[in-house]
Design a protein around this motif. Structure first.
Motif, PDB file in Angstrom:
ATOM      1  N   PRO A  35       0.812  -1.138   0.451  1.00  0.00           N
ATOM      2  CA  PRO A  35       0.052  -0.189   0.074  1.00  0.00           C
ATOM      3  C   PRO A  35       0.774   1.109   0.096  1.00  0.00           C
ATOM      4  O   PRO A  35       0.430   2.762   0.289  1.00  0.00           O
ATOM      5  N   PHE A  36       2.592   1.101  -0.664  1.00  0.00           N
ATOM      6  CA  PHE A  36       3.488   2.627  -0.393  1.00  0.00           C
ATOM      7  C   PHE A  36       4.032   2.246  -1.195  1.00  0.00           C
ATOM      8  O   PHE A  36       4.580   1.368  -2.235  1.00  0.00           O
ATOM      9  N   GLU A  37       4.658   3.019  -1.648  1.00  0.00           N
ATOM     10  CA  GLU A  37       5.238   3.907  -2.650  1.00  0.00           C
ATOM     11  C   GLU A  37       7.220   3.451  -2.123  1.00  0.00           C
ATOM     12  O   GLU A  37       7.151   3.667  -1.151  1.00  0.00           O
ATOM     13  N   ALA A  38       8.024   2.706  -2.963  1.00  0.00           N
ATOM     14  CA  ALA A  38       9.022   2.333  -2.013  1.00  0.00           C
ATOM     15  C   ALA A  38      10.006   2.432  -3.680  1.00  0.00           C
ATOM     16  O   ALA A  38      10.391   2.294  -4.370  1.00  0.00           O
ATOM     17  N   LYS A  39      10.845   3.068  -2.792  1.00  0.00           N
ATOM     18  CA  LYS A  39      13.021   2.988  -3.765  1.00  0.00           C
ATOM     19  C   LYS A  39      13.072   2.340  -2.987  1.00  0.00           C
ATOM     20  O   LYS A  39      13.854   2.489  -1.658  1.00  0.00           O
TER      21      LYS A  39
END
Length: 89
Positions: A35-39
């Motif tokens: 449910p989150f953006e990840a880098k």
């Protein structure tokens, strides 16, 4: 990319503090989403990420980016993987 440049980039892009994640060798995660953006910056080992029909291998110094809710599968290398990851959303 090195850690300092990576954390500077995360800060400029509005990610909160990064966390270090370690995964065991030769483990696979079937298709899933977050449910989150990840880098993330690979700091040890390697990881294969498959999105749809496209698979890519990431090694030390490589950065991967996954938008929130992006369906993907993961395969950790023969020595596992450790990555520094920023998550937002």
């Amino acid at each position: 990319m090195n850690r300092e440049a990576f954390t500077d980039m995360l800060t400029k892009e509005g990610f909160p503090d990064a966390v270090l994640v370690t995964r065991e060798a030769n483990v696979a995660m079937e298709v899933h989403t977050h449910p989150f953006e990840a880098k993330a910056l690979i700091v040890e080992g390697e990881i294969r990420i498959r999105v749809g029909d496209e698979e890519r291998l990431y090694r030390i110094g490589d950065v991967f980016h996954l938008p929130a809710h992006e369906a993907h599968a993961e395969q950790y290398g023969p020595r596992g993987v450790t990555y520094l990851v920023g998550r937002k959303g």
